[in-house]
Design a protein around this motif. Structure first.
Motif, PDB file in Angstrom:
ATOM      1  N   TYR A 373       2.160  79.459 101.643  1.00  0.00           N
ATOM      2  CA  TYR A 373       2.535  78.235 100.827  1.00  0.00           C
ATOM      3  C   TYR A 373       2.693  78.572  99.165  1.00  0.00           C
ATOM      4  CZ  TYR A 373       1.556  75.549 105.084  1.00  0.00           C
ATOM      5  OH  TYR A 373       1.562  75.214 106.178  1.00  0.00           O
ATOM      6  N   TYR A 374       3.276  79.765  98.986  1.00  0.00           N
ATOM      7  CA  TYR A 374       3.366  80.226  97.579  1.00  0.00           C
ATOM      8  C   TYR A 374       4.529  79.548  97.119  1.00  0.00           C
ATOM      9  CZ  TYR A 374       4.093  83.258  93.648  1.00  0.00           C
ATOM     10  OH  TYR A 374       4.674  83.624  92.553  1.00  0.00           O
ATOM     11  N   LYS A 375       4.230  78.862  95.804  1.00  0.00           N
ATOM     12  CA  LYS A 375       5.393  78.285  94.983  1.00  0.00           C
ATOM     13  C   LYS A 375       5.121  78.493  93.451  1.00  0.00           C
ATOM     14  CE  LYS A 375       6.276  74.619  98.682  1.00  0.00           C
ATOM     15  NZ  LYS A 375       6.497  73.275  98.717  1.00  0.00           N
ATOM     16  N   VAL A 376       6.305  78.689  92.723  1.00  0.00           N
ATOM     17  CA  VAL A 376       6.178  78.813  91.389  1.00  0.00           C
ATOM     18  C   VAL A 376       6.688  77.764  90.777  1.00  0.00           C
ATOM     19  CG1 VAL A 376       7.142  80.245  89.729  1.00  0.00           C
ATOM     20  CG2 VAL A 376       6.569  81.288  91.696  1.00  0.00           C
ATOM     21  N   PHE A 377       6.321  77.225  89.634  1.00  0.00           N
ATOM     22  CA  PHE A 377       6.628  76.257  88.707  1.00  0.00           C
ATOM     23  C   PHE A 377       7.022  76.728  87.325  1.00  0.00           C
ATOM     24  CE2 PHE A 377       4.504  74.424  92.412  1.00  0.00           C
ATOM     25  CZ  PHE A 377       5.181  73.137  92.562  1.00  0.00           C
ATOM     26  N   PRO A 378       8.179  77.213  86.982  1.00  0.00           N
ATOM     27  CA  PRO A 378       8.097  77.537  85.683  1.00  0.00           C
ATOM     28  C   PRO A 378       8.403  76.454  84.606  1.00  0.00           C
ATOM     29  CG  PRO A 378      10.079  78.305  87.150  1.00  0.00           C
ATOM     30  CD  PRO A 378       9.310  77.314  87.907  1.00  0.00           C
ATOM     31  N   THR A 379       8.355  76.664  83.363  1.00  0.00           N
ATOM     32  CA  THR A 379       8.519  75.865  82.477  1.00  0.00           C
ATOM     33  C   THR A 379      10.137  75.634  81.977  1.00  0.00           C
ATOM     34  OG1 THR A 379       8.186  77.294  80.843  1.00  0.00           O
ATOM     35  CG2 THR A 379       6.187  75.876  81.213  1.00  0.00           C
ATOM     36  N   GLU A 380      10.396  74.750  81.459  1.00  0.00           N
ATOM     37  CA  GLU A 380      12.028  74.325  81.113  1.00  0.00           C
ATOM     38  C   GLU A 380      12.459  75.654  80.145  1.00  0.00           C
ATOM     39  OE1 GLU A 380      12.258  70.529  79.735  1.00  0.00           O
ATOM     40  OE2 GLU A 380      12.421  69.580  81.794  1.00  0.00           O
ATOM     41  N   ARG A 381      11.405  76.067  78.944  1.00  0.00           N
ATOM     42  CA  ARG A 381      11.770  76.881  78.284  1.00  0.00           C
ATOM     43  C   ARG A 381      12.091  78.337  78.859  1.00  0.00           C
ATOM     44  NH1 ARG A 381       6.602  77.635  74.246  1.00  0.00           N
ATOM     45  NH2 ARG A 381       5.127  77.493  75.835  1.00  0.00           N
ATOM     46  N   LEU A 382      11.238  78.663  79.863  1.00  0.00           N
ATOM     47  CA  LEU A 382      11.360  79.906  80.371  1.00  0.00           C
ATOM     48  C   LEU A 382      12.842  79.919  81.304  1.00  0.00           C
ATOM     49  CD1 LEU A 382      10.284  82.515  80.884  1.00  0.00           C
ATOM     50  CD2 LEU A 382       9.105  81.562  83.075  1.00  0.00           C
ATOM     51  N   GLU A 383      13.240  78.779  81.637  1.00  0.00           N
ATOM     52  CA  GLU A 383      14.298  78.635  82.618  1.00  0.00           C
ATOM     53  C   GLU A 383      15.486  78.705  81.457  1.00  0.00           C
ATOM     54  OE1 GLU A 383      17.613  77.815  85.298  1.00  0.00           O
ATOM     55  OE2 GLU A 383      15.740  78.931  85.537  1.00  0.00           O
ATOM     56  N   ASN A 384      15.384  78.182  80.387  1.00  0.00           N
ATOM     57  CA  ASN A 384      16.315  78.152  79.335  1.00  0.00           C
ATOM     58  C   ASN A 384      16.709  79.745  78.810  1.00  0.00           C
ATOM     59  OD1 ASN A 384      16.842  75.573  79.620  1.00  0.00           O
ATOM     60  ND2 ASN A 384      15.345  74.787  77.821  1.00  0.00           N
TER      61      ASN A 384
END
Length: 544
Positions: A373-384
């Protein structure tokens, strides 16, 4: 790593027979001796107190390597000249020697005084003495315990052997001989538990391989990738005992201070009408029960909520960044249906926070302690930032950060997190009852009102190291066995997925031994993020 694979075992035997009697490499002593474990190493194996994170090197006594040391290996290829290469190898060997001394010290603390007393005077199952009399310290020194005398005697003997090793290295006169020495060393590194024996498992269960792999891909393709709203009718909120300082995290230089600063708030769902003991949905302090090492069984005291933490330093591009790792343990994964392959003793989850050079969180990762169940939660600024560098999303992807890896399971990113730069951006992690899955992560400022009125408890933050040296009678014992598996935590899933070649799939594991996406990647690989994500340049530098 050894380059002798299981499937070529018989060929290797044949080859060794062919070359028997031929001249060996002119390597420095003690590499002409017959391959055999040093007595302390043999004891580690026989007493089953080894730590799978540390790899032995056949023919090189008093040296161990781990993943951090092995990450330096590739640097050798860039070196030019005999002087630079000798200096590199010498530094590497010195660090490997120091690591082995740490291992032996840890082992000594995990052995009963009675075993140490026996071993101190004679080799296991033999009448001969382990060390010569002149290797031993004065037995009449006051205050010395058997354990201390064992460690001191080993150190005295090891120092002499290691000096021979360095002297031999120094005597090599050509760059070609230095290269030969180095690659001989690498070829004899013990194979990692992450890959050891996989081919054999595949061969012994070959007829079932297609069925199992079809099932694995079905699970991967139907995995839940959507964001979740934690609709918990009842919940308990766990805060760290020590409140975070309201300061700029960039000012924090101590590892433990960072762990305390970002120590998460955990919100746990309480099942309305559970078919199991409700204490199973609480995490707690780990302790060991049993009469001896073979009977040792881990238990979780849910009346003492505890989170085990450590800091990892990993390379991201040109930057070495800090990752904060928090793990929790439940008494078990309850049986939730008539046949539940995931049910078993002990259950655990890990939350990892990757910081930039200013100690600001950029990305969160969640994984069960078995690697599932590996999942990644990036921050919005990293996506931007990724959007700026990669204006077009890849086909079928929801985020610019998502990468496409041919033939492998792609990363699961349920949602982006709105963490800002201001201080005290502590994460809040929501976990379900029963399966104990992570539902979502929120910054503490965005906790729902109902969370603030839920029952509140505090947890203590402990070093992960304590799990590897738990009090047990008159010595210590590791939560994990010599293969990195939590003791007594076998699951039906381990047997079910054996035809895939996976090693004890679903079994909770020790740090640095967790693999994700059905063993397609290593959770602690320092190239994991850059492989699974389209990371923007200098994302972790703190300059953006």
């Amino acid at each position: 790593m050894k380059f002798i694979y299981d499937r070529s075992f018989f060929f290797s035997i044949f080859l060794m027979l062919m070359i028997t009697g031929c001249s060996r490499p002119d390597l420095p002593a003690p590499h002409y001796r017959a391959a055999a474990l040093d007595p302390p190493d043999r004891m580690i194996v026989e007493k089953k107190v080894g730590d799978v994170r540390y790899l032995s090197i056949e023919g090189f006594e008093h040296i161990k390597v781990d993943r951090y040391l092995l990450e330096r290996v590739d640097s050798y290829k860039e070196l030019q000249g005999i002087t630079a290469k000798k200096a590199f190898i010498k530094s590497f060997l010195q660090d490997a020697f120091a690591l082995n001394e740490q291992v032996i010290t840890d082992v000594a603390n995990k052995l009963p005084e009675s075993d140490l007393t026996i071993f101190f005077h004679s080799a296991p199952n033999q009448e001969e003495k382990v060390w010569d009399d002149d290797d031993l310290p004065d037995p009449n020194v006051p205050g010395d315990t058997t354990r201390e005398r064992f460690i001191n005697a080993y150190r005295k003997h090891a120092d002499k052997e290691f000096e021979k090793e360095l002297s031999g290295l120094s005597s090599l006169e050509t760059e070609a001989r230095v290269d030969e020495y180095w690659y001989y060393f690498l070829d004899n590194v013990e194979k990692s538990i992450l890959t050891r024996g996989r081919t054999t498992r595949l061969l012994t269960t070959a007829p079932l391989i297609p069925v199992i792999y079809a099932w694995i891909w079905y699970i991967a393709l139907t995995e839940d990738r959507e964001p979740h709203i934690p609709e918990f009718s009842e919940r308990t909120t766990f805060y760290p005992e020590k409140e975070s300082q309201n300061i700029d995290p960039a000012l924090l230089t101590d590892d433990w201070a960072l762990l305390e600063y970002y120590a998460p708030v955990f919100i746990l769902e309480k099942a309305a009408n559970p078919t199991y003991d409700s204490a199973i949905d609480r995490f707690g302090e780990v302790w060991m029960d049993g009469s001896d090492i073979n009977d040792a069984t881990p238990q979780v005291d849910t009346e003492k909520p505890t989170v085990y933490a450590y800091v990892d330093h990993t390379q991201q591009g040109e930057d070495v960044i800090q990752q904060l790792i928090y793990t929790r343990w439940y008494p078990e994964h309850p049986k939730l249906r008539s046949y539940d392959p995931e049910a078993g003793h002990m259950d655990g989850w890990t939350l990892r926070i990757s910081l930039n050079k200013k100690n600001q969180p950029l990305l969160f990762e969640s994984v069960a302690n078995c690697g599932c169940y590996y999942k990644v939660f990036p921050t919005e600024r990293l996506e931007n930032w990724s959007r700026e560098e990669y204006p077009e999303k890849l086909s079928g992807k929801s985020f610019h950060l998502e990468n496409e890896i041919t033939g492998k399971i792609d990363v699961v990113i349920p949602e982006l997190l709105s963490f800002e730069d201001n201080p005290t951006q502590k994460p809040v992690a929501y976990y379900s009852a029963g399966k104990h899955h992570l539902e979502t992560i929120r910054p503490i400022e965005k906790m729902e009102l109902v969370d603030l009125t839920a029952p509140r408890e505090s947890y203590q933050l402990q070093s992960y190291d304590s799990l590897e040296s738990l009090p047990f009678h008159d010595y210590h014992i590791c939560l994990f066995d010599e293969n990195g598996l939590v003791r007594k935590a076998h699951r039906p899933e381990c047997t079910l997925l054996k035809p895939s070649g996976l090693f004890h799939a679903g079994h909770p594991r020790q740090r640095n031994t967790q693999m994700i996406y059905f063993d397609q990647a290593v959770f602690d690989d320092n190239r994991l993020l850059e492989t699974y994500l389209r990371l923007p340049a200098k994302a972790f530098s703190g300059d953006r």
